[in-house]
Every structure is written in C-alpha cells, then in structure tokens.
Enzyme design. Structure first.
Site, short mmCIF file in Angstrom:
data_model
loop_
_atom_site.label_atom_id
_atom_site.label_comp_id
_atom_site.label_asym_id
_atom_site.label_seq_id
_atom_site.Cartn_x
_atom_site.Cartn_y
_atom_site.Cartn_z
N ASN A 114 -5.31 7.21 16.54
CA ASN A 114 -6.68 7.99 17.07
C ASN A 114 -7.28 9.38 17.44
O ASN A 114 -8.59 9.31 17.49
CB ASN A 114 -6.54 7.14 18.84
CG ASN A 114 -6.76 5.50 18.43
OD1 ASN A 114 -7.02 4.90 17.64
ND2 ASN A 114 -6.48 5.11 19.62
N GLN A 142 0.94 -1.22 0.14
CA GLN A 142 0.01 -0.13 0.10
C GLN A 142 1.03 1.48 0.18
O GLN A 142 1.73 1.67 1.53
CB GLN A 142 -1.32 0.26 0.87
CG GLN A 142 -1.89 1.71 1.86
CD GLN A 142 -2.89 1.44 2.92
OE1 GLN A 142 -2.23 1.27 3.73
NE2 GLN A 142 -3.22 1.85 2.41
N GLY A 143 0.96 1.78 -1.27
CA GLY A 143 1.76 3.24 -1.21
C GLY A 143 0.75 4.79 -0.89
O GLY A 143 0.14 5.15 -1.87
N GLU A 184 -10.73 -0.91 5.88
CA GLU A 184 -9.58 -0.98 7.27
C GLU A 184 -10.29 -0.86 8.20
O GLU A 184 -9.64 -1.77 9.16
CB GLU A 184 -8.53 -0.15 7.08
CG GLU A 184 -6.88 -0.66 7.76
CD GLU A 184 -5.78 0.79 7.23
OE1 GLU A 184 -6.11 1.28 6.27
OE2 GLU A 184 -5.04 0.05 7.65
N SER A 206 1.14 6.55 2.77
CA SER A 206 1.59 7.60 3.93
C SER A 206 2.76 8.13 3.25
O SER A 206 3.88 7.41 2.38
CB SER A 206 2.35 6.88 5.25
OG SER A 206 0.97 6.85 5.96
#
Lengths: 378, 398
Positions: B384, B126-127, B244, B129
């Site tokens: 969070n 997964q690219g 997710e 961030s």
C-alpha cells in the site's frame, strides 16, 4: 510524583531482565520449552522460584516477598519481552492472587508457600462460553450436599488449565445466571473425580483448556471467602490480571518497536535503507506514540490495581485495557506492514509478538467491552 | 448516469448466482468462507467445474475460451463468485500468465499453453519477488544467460505462492546486466521439473504452507519459452500486475464476510442476548458497509471507464488496492473480534474428535489465523505504500 523505581525494584528488574534474556534471548529456546510435555519449561519454572518471582506478590508471612503491583509490572514486562510461555499469570497473578486476596489463613498457609517454591501450579476456571467478558455471568452451579458442595458446569479458555494442579472455580451457590450476588469460589484439585480437561495450544503458543465439572465434590473448606459474595474478589483479581497483561503487552510492544526500527535501518530497497523513506519514518513514529501511551497506562494500571475504591479501580483498569488493546493492534499491524513479507513468516520473531498482543486483546475484555463499562459510569 | 443494472444484467447475475450455489461443492465454499486454506484438489475441482461451464477464463480472447462479456458482466461474475465464496480460478493461470501469453506469446506458445492453463492441467506459479527485490521489484537479480538455444537460469525467487503444487513457473529474469534496471528483464516460462530447481516451504504466521522459496541452479530453459521480446519482460509484468490490482479490491469477499459476521453475531451470546443486540457493534458493521458501498461504486466507475485490451492499468486501481485491502483486513478483524475469548484456541484443538469437552464454537479457531493471514493483503501485489507512491506521482504529479 515519582515514576522512578526504588533501589529494590531496580535490583529486581536487573535480575529478572537478565534471567529472561538468558532463557529467551535466542528465539529457538522458546520452541524447546513449548515442546516439553506441559508446553513450558519445568526447569525455568524452578529458576523463577529460585529468584523469588513465584512468591513475589505474596506477604512474607505467607512465604512470599511482599511485592505489590509495581513488582508484578516489572516481572510481567520482562515476560512480555521474552514472549515467555510459563504459566506465571495463571499461577501467581490469577490463582495465587485469589488465594492471596481472599483465602483464609489456612488456605494461604497451605497454598502460597507451595507456589512460591515452584511446587504448585494453579489456574482460574471462570470464563464460560455464554459469558463472553461479563464477569458476573456464571452458570456453573455448586449445590450444597452434606457438609460440602457438588459442582456442575463447564469453563472455557482456562489459561494453562491443562497443566494446573489446583483450580479456582467460580460457581453459583445462589441466584440466576447473570446475578452479581450468588457466586462463590472453590479450590478444586485438578485430578479430582469428575474434572474433565481438554488442553490445547493457543494461537500465541501458550496453552489453555476447556474444563467440565461433572458432579465434582468438594469440602466446605474448599470455599474461598464468603458464600454468594465472590464477585468483588473476581473483579479484583481480574483487574490485577489486566494490570499484569498491560505490562506484558508493553514488553512485547517494546521488542516489536525495536526490531521494526532495526529492520528499517538495515533493509535495502531502491538502493537505500527503507528507513530513509519519510512515509515509513512517520509510521514508525506513530508506533512509538502508541507504545508510550501504552506504557503510561501500564504504569497507571499498576498504580490503581489494588486501589481501595473498587469503582475507581475498575474504571482505571478498564481505561488501561482499552489503551492497551488499541495500542497493541495499531503497533502490531504497523510492525508487520513496515517489515513486509518477512514478518508474515513463522521463522521471524515479529509475527509471534503480534500474535501474543492480539490474544492479550481477547483476554479479560476487548475494547468494546471496557468502553461500555466506562460509558455506563460516565 | 444510471448506476442500476439493466434487466439483462440482472438476469445474468441470477444465472451466475444459481450456478455458483448449486454447482460448486458446499464444503469447498465453506472453507473459503471461513478463510481457511484449500487443498490442491479443492482448487482444481472448483476450477474445472467453472472451466467445463466455460467460465474459468471469461476475460481471455474468445478463441482461447473467453466469453464475449461486457465489462459489467465480468464485474458481476467476479462479485457473485466472491459472494458465494467460490474459490477463484487459479489466478496465476487465469489472471496472470494466461493473459500475458494470449497477448504477447507466440502462436506456438498459445497453442501449447493456453488450453491446459485454462483447464488447470498446468498449474502455474509466479516467480517475481526475490529476497532483495520486494517493493523494488526491478532490482531483481535472477539471471538467464543465453547458451545456444537455451537460457541458463541462476538465482532465487521468494514468496512463491503454492509453488509446491506447480508444474510451471513464469519468471522475471535478468537477461541484460548492462542495461538500466527495468530494461534488462525478460519473461521466461520454466518447467518446474527441470533439473536444478529446488522448492523450499515458507511457513507463515498462521502456520500455513502457502508460500515458498524457489532456487535455480544452472537450470536450462529452451529459448522458445521466452515470452515476447528479450529484455521487454518489464512491460509484460506491468500488464500482468495491472490485472492483479483490478481484482484486488475484492469487494464481494468483504461483503460476504460482513454478511457472515452479522449471522455469527446473532449466534454469539453477549449480555442478555447476542452480540447483534449491541448498538456499538451494529454501528461498526454499518460503518464497514458504508465503506464497502463506496468502494463498490468506485470499482464500478473503474469498470465502466476501462477500455478492453488496454495494457495500461487504470491508476484508479491503486485506490482500489489500498481501500480494498484495508476493508479485507477490517472484515477479518471483525470476525476475529466476534470470537471473543474463543479466538484463542488453535484450529487443531477444534478438530480433535476425542470425547473431552468440546472447544467451541467450531468456526472461531479459524478467525484469528484468517486475521493474521490477511495482513499480507496490504503487502503483496505492490504494498500500500507503493500504491500511495503511484497515486502521488501518477495522479497528483508530486
């Protein structure tokens, strides 16, 4: 009421802080020390000796400098700030502490000047696997044979036990495994026949060892203090160690607080420094509350570490350890969270401080253990 | 209102449970249970056993291998997988890029990518961030410029989990630098063997190589690997991140850890007996179980209320993320505390097979690294703090 250091103590603090800043200021330096054969720097050890740190708590008559728990606090706080890997706690506070507090004149004269000079490393082989945090739980035995003793048993998580030259070993000379009476302490040459050591790195980048004593013979003169009556001394030196670790934890927490606040000031997201978000400001403020509560208890611990009334002293150090553990956990976790991913990486300092604080929690009693002690005397 | 499972659902649960416990190798499940890192082969092995049974991608459309399961069945399946410490099918494939391609991809992309993605013949990473785009993901700078029938990609991604094993990467890239933040982003599929891609490991505080930096230096990507519409990538990313977050509560995993903690506490000497004899310890476990039960029922409420195929994530998923990550961390903390002083040795010390004194107990050296590693779960997938922002804005209207 006086929370200030004396002029001599300020001088000590200035010179220790300078030495640690020089030796550990660049985090890469720590890695080179860890890569040495013993897992710490022999050259730095000599510098500590040169500055008088290794003989700090010993009486002048024993080749030391007559310092007390406040001097130890000053040294340990610097050790916490630098995340120092040398065996100061194991040698000076634990091993040296037992000889200082319980050794006879001959033992003190033989051992303490060597420690002060940087020529002798010690470790305290006391914890056993079944004992968890109960200091009186000792299954290792010392059987009288001829004029001496023969030791059998196993000790675990002996801090810096792998590089120690001389061990202090607790063993049972009388009574059952969990009796307070019947424990004795012995000086054991780490190279003596029958001493099997397995050294290993710990999670915080320091070292420890599992040690088996398989029929190790020692002379009667190896006993420290009176036979069967070592528990009070073990409790005393453990309290000294808790006070020392409290100061180390405060040093480590101070650095974590500083680098976290610095990160909040510099890290940009959503076009602003993340420190401008009130949610993060409040969490950073909570960290400071924890730090200052811990600092207060580290001072209290130093004040009470060698208090004459053992029951008062034990309760005070139990309280200090609870606060230290709880503050370490809260502040450490908040520091990682406020950083985000960067603090999860090995190349960034924060995680290493977090790991050391976590391991300090697991030494000499977690909060549950000490709260049980406190509840029992309430 | 009836919170019980039906007889059919219980039968389904039993069959799933039996399969997990017999078909997935016990040594792989033990690694998961102890919070240790799996090899590429471990992950592929478990994934393919599930796919052979038709269970790697049960939530995909049926024509691409999905099962016609109810939301409750899906929930049971996921819980049982965590309960049995089965490594989940590679989430980048099954939870992230697969559903995006299935929903927004072209027919050709579906044919080309979905079968090998389901069978992990393609390993995706997964690219998203970037160094400057973490919580503020939409500020990402990696750019893709159109050059004939190609895009030319330049920039850097970070925290790329298991990129060292990946064959392909799905990326958010900026295709319109003049548009407002979220609006100039596209969703691009890139072959990791393309010239100009460099992967650099990031070692985490538990000494693991789990994440990476991925650099793009004039990487040419065929335009046919754009998913959906150019500059609409943010919508697809939101769809993906919604998936997710529903999976992120991981109630089953935390329950498995509590069960393990009970077992280990019964084996851990303390006082006259074991740690399990300590009332304070048992109360701590009981409190965790209460919190997990509340989270479990909250999750069931979300499951029961969710509509299949919606591309709008339920805002309740933020609650699941916050409390789920907190409980994952609390259970990892519990296990570390059980280890007591034996939390100190590094795992390498336990693996040493010399005849020197054993470092024991054998599970204990993995407890602290798992605790350290679990600090990430309140950071990734939208920290969070970001989840609380979502609740404050979307729920509370503040």
């Amino acid at each position: 009421m006086d929370f200030d250091f004396s002029d001599e103590q300020l001088l000590l603090k200035t010179s220790v802080d300078r030495l640690i800043a020089d030796a550990y200021g660049d985090f890469e330096q720590r890695k080179t020390y860890q890569a040495e054969p013993a897992g710490w720097s022999a050259a730095l050890w000599a510098r500590y000796a040169g500055l008088g740190l290794l003989g700090m708590p010993f009486a002048e008559a024993d080749g030391g400098f007559g310092g007390g728990p406040v001097e130890t606090m000053i040294v340990m706080e610097a050790i916490g700030r630098g995340l120092v890997v040398e065996p100061y706690l194991a040698t000076v506070v634990l091993g040296g502490g037992i000889v200082r507090l319980g050794g006879d004149a001959a033992q003190r004269a033989r051992i303490l000047p060597q420690i002060a000079a940087g020529d002798l490393r010690m470790a305290f082989a006391h914890v056993e696997r079944q004992a968890r945090y109960d200091l009186f739980d000792v299954a290792t035995t010392a059987r009288r044979e001829g004029s001496g003793f023969v030791l059998h048993g196993g000790k675990g998580v002996v801090l810096h036990g792998d590089s120690a030259d001389l061990l202090v070993v607790s063993a049972r000379t009388a009574g059952a495994r969990r009796d307070g009476q019947g424990i004795s302490l012995f000086l054991v040459d780490a190279a003596a026949p029958g001493v099997l050591r397995r050294g290993y790195p710990t999670q915080d980048g320091l070292r420890a060892a599992e040690i088996v004593f398989d029929g190790v013979r020692v002379a009667a003169s190896a006993m420290i203090g009176a036979a069967d009556a070592a528990l009070p001394l073990i409790e005393q030196v453990t309290d000294s160690a808790i006070a020392a670790l409290a100061a180390e934890a405060v040093g480590a927490m101070t650095v974590l607080q500083d680098i976290t606040v610095e990160y909040l000031r510099t890290r940009q997201q959503f076009g602003v420094a993340i420190g401008s978000f009130q949610a993060l400001q409040h969490r950073a403020a909570d960290m400071l509350v924890e730090l200052e509560q811990a600092r207060s208890m580290a001072m209290y611990a130093a004040m009470m570490a060698e208090a004459p009334d053992a029951a008062q002293r034990r309760a005070a150090l139990a309280a200090a350890k609870v606060q230290m553990n709880d503050s370490s956990r809260a502040l450490g976790q908040a520091s990682i969270q406020l950083h985000g991913g960067i603090a999860m990486t090995r190349d960034y300092k924060a995680g290493h401080y977090f790991k050391r604080l976590t391991m300090i929690e697991s030494l000499f009693g977690d909060s549950d253990h000490h709260l049980r002690q406190l509840a029992a005397v309430n | 209102m009836d919170l019980r499972f039906t007889a059919e659902e219980l039968a389904f649960r039993d069959s799933v449970r039996a399969f997990f416990e017999t078909a997935i190798p016990a040594d792989i499940r033990r690694l998961v249970s102890e919070g240790r890192h799996l090899t590429k082969q471990d992950i592929v092995t478990a994934h393919r056993i599930l796919n052979a049974r038709g269970w790697a991608v049960p939530h995909w459309p049926a024509e691409w291998g999905g099962q016609d399961w109810s939301v409750v069945q899906r929930y049971i399946f996921q819980e049982e997988m965590q309960r049995a410490a089965v490594p989940p099918p590679l989430p980048f494939n099954t939870q992230m890029v697969g559903p995006v391609i299935a929903r927004f991809g072209s027919a050709a992309q579906k044919r080309r990518f979905l079968p090998p993605t389901a069978n992990i013949d393609i390993w995706w990473c997964q690219g998203f961030s970037e160094p400057g785009a973490g919580s503020d993901l939409a500020s990402l700078k990696t750019r893709a410029e159109r050059d004939g029938d190609h895009y030319v990609v330049n920039g850097q991604k970070t925290w790329t989990t298991l990129a060292q094993y990946a064959d392909w990467i799905f990326c958010l890239v900026r295709t319109d630098r003049t548009a407002k933040k979220q609006q100039g982003i596209s969703f691009l599929l890139i072959d990791m063997t393309s010239p100009g891609i460099t992967v650099r490991p990031i070692i985490t505080i538990d000494d693991a190589h789990e994440v990476n930096e991925v650099f793009f230096d004039n990487v040419r990507v065929p335009a046919e690997h754009l998913v959906g519409v150019e500059n609409k990538g943010w919508d697809y990313a939101k769809f993906l991140l919604g998936n997710e977050r529903t999976g992120i509560a991981r109630v089953g995993l935390s329950k498995e850890r509590v069960a393990r903690a009970k077992q280990l506490a019964r084996e851990t000497p303390s006082g006259q007996g074991t740690l399990w004899d300590d009332a304070a310890f048992r109360m701590r476990v009981a409190r965790l179980e209460v919190q997990l039960k509340a989270l479990e029922i909250t999750q069931l409420r979300v499951v029961a209320g969710s509509t299949q195929g919606s591309d709008k994530p339920d805002p309740n998923s933020s609650i699941l993320k916050i409390r789920g990550s907190e409980l994952q961390q609390a259970t990892a903390e519990l296990l570390k505390d059980i280890a007591g002083p034996y939390a100190l040795p590094l795992p390498d010390a336990a693996d040493d097979l010399s005849n020197a004194p054993a470092v024991a107990p054998d599970w204990a050296p993995y407890a602290a690294p798992a605790y350290f590693n679990n600090r990430k779960v309140s950071i990734y997938g939208g920290s969070n703090e970001i989840q609380r922002n979502i609740i404050a804005k979307a729920f509370l209207g503040l």
